[in-house]
Design an enzyme around this catalytic site. Structure first.
Site, PDB file in Angstrom:
ATOM      1  N   GLU A   1       0.857  -1.183   0.000  1.00 60.06           N
ATOM      2  CA  GLU A   1       0.000   0.000   0.000  1.00 60.06           C
ATOM      3  C   GLU A   1       0.904   1.247   0.000  1.00 60.06           C
ATOM      4  O   GLU A   1       1.884   1.264   0.760  1.00 60.06           O
ATOM      5  CB  GLU A   1      -0.898   0.043   1.237  1.00 60.06           C
TER       6      GLU A   1
ATOM      7  N   ASN B   1      -2.430  -6.391   5.205  1.00 59.87           N
ATOM      8  CA  ASN B   1      -2.428  -7.403   4.146  1.00 59.87           C
ATOM      9  C   ASN B   1      -3.281  -8.614   4.545  1.00 59.87           C
ATOM     10  O   ASN B   1      -3.180  -9.097   5.666  1.00 59.87           O
ATOM     11  CB  ASN B   1      -1.004  -7.881   3.886  1.00 59.87           C
TER      12      ASN B   1
ATOM     13  N   HIS C   1      -6.825  -2.460  14.943  1.00 62.44           N
ATOM     14  CA  HIS C   1      -7.031  -1.691  13.709  1.00 62.44           C
ATOM     15  C   HIS C   1      -6.785  -2.572  12.482  1.00 62.44           C
ATOM     16  O   HIS C   1      -7.623  -2.655  11.579  1.00 62.44           O
ATOM     17  CB  HIS C   1      -6.090  -0.487  13.719  1.00 62.44           C
ATOM     18  N   GLU C   2      -5.635  -3.230  12.467  1.00 65.64           N
ATOM     19  CA  GLU C   2      -5.310  -4.048  11.288  1.00 65.64           C
ATOM     20  C   GLU C   2      -6.280  -5.215  11.174  1.00 65.64           C
ATOM     21  O   GLU C   2      -6.697  -5.579  10.080  1.00 65.64           O
ATOM     22  CB  GLU C   2      -3.857  -4.539  11.341  1.00 65.64           C
TER      23      GLU C   2
ATOM     24  N   HIS D   1      -9.552  -4.081   9.723  1.00 64.96           N
ATOM     25  CA  HIS D   1      -9.476  -3.842   8.279  1.00 64.96           C
ATOM     26  C   HIS D   1      -9.907  -5.077   7.476  1.00 64.96           C
ATOM     27  O   HIS D   1     -10.266  -4.944   6.310  1.00 64.96           O
ATOM     28  CB  HIS D   1      -8.040  -3.503   7.874  1.00 64.96           C
TER      29      HIS D   1
HETATM   30  N1  PHE Z   1      -3.106   0.875   5.821  1.00 65.89           N
HETATM   31  C1  PHE Z   1      -2.238   0.955   6.959  1.00 65.89           C
HETATM   32  C2  PHE Z   1      -3.142   1.152   8.161  1.00 65.89           C
HETATM   33  O1  PHE Z   1      -3.765   2.119   8.365  1.00 65.89           O
HETATM   34  C3  PHE Z   1      -1.272   2.072   6.963  1.00 65.89           C
HETATM   35  C4  PHE Z   1      -0.227   2.003   5.912  1.00 65.89           C
HETATM   36  C5  PHE Z   1      -0.336   2.773   4.782  1.00 65.89           C
HETATM   37  C6  PHE Z   1       0.857   1.188   6.080  1.00 65.89           C
HETATM   38  C7  PHE Z   1       0.627   2.740   3.805  1.00 65.89           C
HETATM   39  C8  PHE Z   1       1.829   1.166   5.128  1.00 65.89           C
HETATM   40  C9  PHE Z   1       1.723   1.934   3.989  1.00 65.89           C
HETATM   41  O2  PHE Z   1      -3.322   0.297   8.935  1.00 65.89           O
HETATM   42 ZN    ZN Z   2      -5.706   1.557   8.559  1.00 62.91          ZN
END
Ligand code: PHE
Ligand code: ZN
Length: 893
Positions: free
Chosen positions: A124, A268, A300-301, A304
């Site tokens: 990301e 991921n 949080h992760e 997601h």
């Molecule tokens: N998507 C991740 C999060 O908020 C943050 C992230 C963004 C990590 C870009 C790495 C690169 O949990």
């Molecule tokens: Zn996030």
């Protein structure tokens, strides 16, 4: 100019011309390079434009390219400017590519890169294109299979998303493993790891009976620092089932910790990759705050997996769709597993410290921006924290049950899709029946609105009137939009004002609005929709004190003319923990701003600007720590004065020296005046129980350390002895770092000895060394800027490691305003030197440091000249990244 990055617009979105049904990757890691072979099953998108087949690719060396088995020649494709265009692709086909990449040279930490214990990925937002050619955009969802090959001894662990399906050995002491992800996903959620790691395993049985293997992979030797992360994961899984009915959908859920990582962590699918900072914890190495952060980031992760992965973003402008919502979810989780009041107070503090200044500065943008130059620059406090506030307002406006229905509807409609913020709001609107058309302005307007509230009491009619006016800040964002031919139509926001009215005894009044037949309850959620709106309460006998925006019900600046007496009253009686805290912060802010003026006039030291009422209120608060509900943790929060940066936002022209002087003078005065209660609390709060990071014990420690911090301000040997004793007898990192931070501010002989002994004890624990760097970077002592420069040459520092840069340099720039904004320009020069050195290595991290210049135009002409000189020096650097170019360009605009 070559350094002006090109702009990408939301209005230009078009659906992808081609879709990918499946991806088979084969990644062979060798010493110094890797070969990546990919097989993409693709077809034209029936809903897409009739455009050419274009794949993204960055820093890839193309080895071979085949379409339906036929090797393409020079006339069949073009690879230029990070795009691979294939002329004349058929309707459906198999595209096979082989590329060579150099993960060991990848200092950006985006794509596949080397860290101490092996190879890791970060995709990301746009890292996948640094691994292989691909339509690297979130609205292309495909099924992934990944085979990894690497040396068996050096990299015994081979991981990718989903389920392990096959593995084996091959020549030259190598091995391989294949993983298959059953869920279609965008490329940004791809991950793989080839490393030498230890693993701790556990399992969780979901409510429908699925047994999920939970595994945490860490650097060898660190298994004793994983328990908290794995417990947090299982708590999160349970919470999402209980609160949102959302279950884990895979058989394997893996967390891999890596020491080199630009951000906090990455969601991921089934294979989260985490900054070690949000995994590793042991009582002697991690603070209570670290433990709490681990809970929150793990949650949080995990959250997601539904809000981000099962339903993802159509394009990167929609980033807040997943981030605002997921932050809101981790906040709710935090409030449930920790103290709700403390958690919310900390969020409000973060919002004010990080998001309000962003909203008032050159990078201002709405939670869904219309344009950007570099997407990595939009992982911001606005998209994340204000984004969460926007979700919270929907939750407040429609209520918890309708919100849950809205979530259910969102998943029923969009599971497996890449959608927009409108889709989310539509689900909430349809589930609740509340018209959210006007509410959507929160997604498109930048800037923090001011709510100007005035009250009137009429004894004759027994009516109490609140007049509310919304005042909008003008932001550079609007100017940019107008210049781009996208003028913004601005209008009033729809927002909830949660309030109560307190009588002279601190009791809440029953609330009855004009037109209602009787009073219902003593706390109401008013819906504000108009630019000016009046609310009239009936049957009020005497003028109350209003408790407005309880729980911080909207991300606004509240302008209400509270008197000192009103604020002291709210501090004592408001039943809303946030507003009790808020009253103290307002009072302190008023006092400190008066102190700033006094210092500017040369009368600051007399402290005549500190009212006795405030000291009494603080004394009462300290006394209440042991009796009332809420207890020590909330009192600890109340003892923290508004930060220098937050105070700076209140001034027309910032005077960092006067702010620093006033805040220090107030701390010293409080320490002197409250000496006895501070000492009493300090001794009373000593806890002999074995360490636990859990709320009650952590709250006591927080208060005890806050007391210690004040006592350290007393220029007395006995107080210094107390701090040194605290350090020497500390049984956990929370206590040792509290003492060390206090000592780092003192010009006493023990300072060096303590810093040295801390370093020699912890030199092999990277995360603890980070703390050691940070307390020095944020010291108030003269010479700190020089010390920071010297620390950059210390054996422990490594500019390639983001955590080191954040601990030493971002801490200095963002949390030491007195030194960063030194009038002689030395702080700005240091920051610019670092940015220039870092930009070619890791532009994302360089850009985060560059953001600390955001507010330079709020300072006096002398400082502005110094800051401008450094910003221009940065801008002039050849081959500046688009990341830093955007930030510096906007700052100089
Ligand atoms: N998507 C991740 C999060 O908020 C943050 C992230 C963004 C990590 C870009 C790495 C690169 O949990
Ligand atoms: Zn996030």
């Amino acid at each position: 100019m070559s350094n002006t990055p090109s702009t990408i617009y939301l209005k230009d979105y078009t659906p992808p011309a081609y879709l990918v049904d499946s991806v088979a990757l084969d990644i062979a890691i060798h010493v110094g390079f890797a070969f990546v072979s990919s097989r993409l099953t693709m077809r034209r998108n029936p809903a897409g434009a009739d455009a050419a087949l274009v794949l993204n690719g960055e820093d890839l060396q193309l080895e071979s390219l085949k379409l339906d088995g036929r090797t393409l020649g020079a006339n069949d494709f073009l690879y230029a400017d990070d795009l691979l265009t294939i002329h004349q692709a058929p309707e459906a086909f198999l595209l096979e590519t082989v590329v060579r990449i150099e993960p060991d040279q990848n200092t950006q930490l985006s794509g596949l890169y080397r860290s101490k214990d092996g190879y890791f990925t970060q995709c990301e937002a746009q890292g996948f294109r640094r691994i292989t050619f691909y339509p690297d955009r979130p609205d292309v969802l495909a099924k992934f299979e990944c085979t990894l090959h690497a040396d068996k001894t050096a990299f015994p662990i081979l991981l990718a998303n989903g389920n392990p399906v096959a593995s084996g050995s091959e020549d030259d002491n190598r091995h391989w493993a294949t993983w298959e992800d059953p869920f279609a996903k965008p490329a940004y959620l791809f991950a793989c790891v080839a490393a030498k790691l230890d693993v701790i395993e556990d399992h969780y049985v979901t409510s429908s009976g699925r047994r999920v293997r939970c595994a945490v992979y860490v650097e060898p030797g660190k298994l004793d620092q994983c328990d908290h992360a794995i417990a947090a994961l299982k708590k999160s899984m349970k919470w999402d089932e209980d609160v949102f009915g959302l279950e884990m959908d895979l058989d394997h859920y893996m967390i891999v910790a890596v020491g080199d990582f630009n951000m906090g962590a990455m969601e991921n699918k089934g294979l989260n990759i985490f900054n070690t900072k949000y995994v590793l914890a042991r009582p002697d190495t991690a603070t209570d705050t670290d433990y709490q952060n681990i809970d929150r980031v793990v949650a949080h992760e995990y959250f997601h997996n539904w809000t981000g992965n099962r339903v993802t973003c159509r394009d990167w402008f929609q980033l807040s769709l997943k981030e605002g919502l997921t932050v809101f979810r981790d906040q709710q989780f935090g409030m449930d597993v920790h103290s709700a009041g403390v958690t919310r107070i900390q969020e409000v503090r973060t919002l004010r410290a990080a998001q309000f200044p962003e909203d008032a500065g050159p990078m201002a943008h709405p939670i869904r921006p219309e344009s950007y130059a570099e997407i990595n620059n939009f992982y911001t406090a606005t998209v994340y924290e204000k984004g969460a506030e926007v979700i919270r307002m929907i939750h407040t406006l429609i209520g918890k049950d309708a919100f849950r229905k809205g979530m259910d509807l969102y998943f029923a409609r969009h599971d497996g899709q890449a959608v927009t913020c409108e889709d989310f709001v539509a689900a909430m609107q349809d589930a609740s029946g509340l018209d959210l058309t006007q509410f959507k302005r929160w997604y498109s307007q930048a800037g923090t609105p001011r709510l100007v509230v005035r009250s009137r009491f009429d004894a004759a009619t027994r009516r109490y009137t609140l007049e509310v006016e919304q005042v909008f800040a003008h932001t550079p964002y609007e100017d940019r939009m107008a210049a781009d031919g996208l003028p913004q139509a601005r209008g009033p926001y729809h927002l909830p004002i949660v309030l109560g009215l307190l009588d002279a005894d601190g009791r809440e009044l029953p609330l009855q609005l004009v037109g209602e037949s009787n009073a219902t309850g003593s706390q109401r959620t008013l819906q504000l929709r108009e630019a000016q709106q009046t609310f009239i309460f009936e049957n009020i006998d005497a003028e109350p004190v209003p408790s407005l925006l309880r729980g911080f019900s909207a991300p606004v600046v509240l302008d209400y003319p509270y008197s000192t007496a009103d604020l002291v009253h709210l501090m004592a009686y408001d039943r809303d923990a946030v507003n009790r805290w808020e009253a103290g912060q307002r009072l302190a802010t008023d006092i400190l701003l008066a102190g700033v003026t006094a210092f500017q006039q040369g009368t600051g030291e007399t402290t005549g600007w500190i009212p006795q009422d405030y000291i009494l209120a603080m004394a009462r608060l300290l006394g209440a720590a042991f009796v009332e509900g809420g207890g020590p943790a909330l009192v600890a929060e109340a003892l923290v004065l508004p930060s220098e940066n937050v105070l700076a936002e209140q001034m027309g022209v910032v005077d960092p020296d006067a702010i620093h002087a006033a805040r220090l003078a107030l701390r010293r005065t409080l320490a002197r005046e409250l000496r006895e209660p501070l000492l009493a609390a300090y001794f009373e709060l000593k806890d002999e129980a074995p360490y636990s990071p859990e709320g009650a014990q952590a709250g006591k420690r927080a208060l005890r350390n806050a007391c210690l911090g004040y006592l350290a301000e007393l220029n007395e040997l006995s107080a210094q002895a107390l701090v040194i004793g605290h350090f020497e007898t500390a049984g956990n990192m929370t206590d040792s770092i509290a003492a060390l931070a206090a000592v780092a501010n003192l010009d006493i002989p023990a300072r060096h000895a303590l810093l040295d002994s801390f370093y020699s004890k912890w030199r092999d624990e990277a995360l603890v060394v980070d703390k050691w760097l940070q307390v020095q970077a944020t010291s108030r002592l003269p010479g700190t800027t020089q010390d920071v420069r010297a620390l950059m040459a210390h054996e422990s520092f490594d500019i390639r490691n983001p955590n080191k840069v954040y601990s030493l340099l971002r801490a200095f720039c963002a949390a030491n305003p007195q030194h960063f904004h030194a009038a002689d320009g030395s702080g700005y020069k240091l920051a610019a030197d670092v940015i220039l050195q870092l930009d070619p290595l890791n532009p994302q991290v360089a850009s985060r440091i560059a953001r600390t210049f955001d507010r330079w135009k709020k300072f006096d002409p002398v400082r502005q000249r110094q800051a401008r000189a450094q910003l221009e020096r940065i801008r002039a650097q050849e081959n500046l990244s688009s990341d830093v170019a955007e930030v510096v360009g906007k700052a100089l605009d």
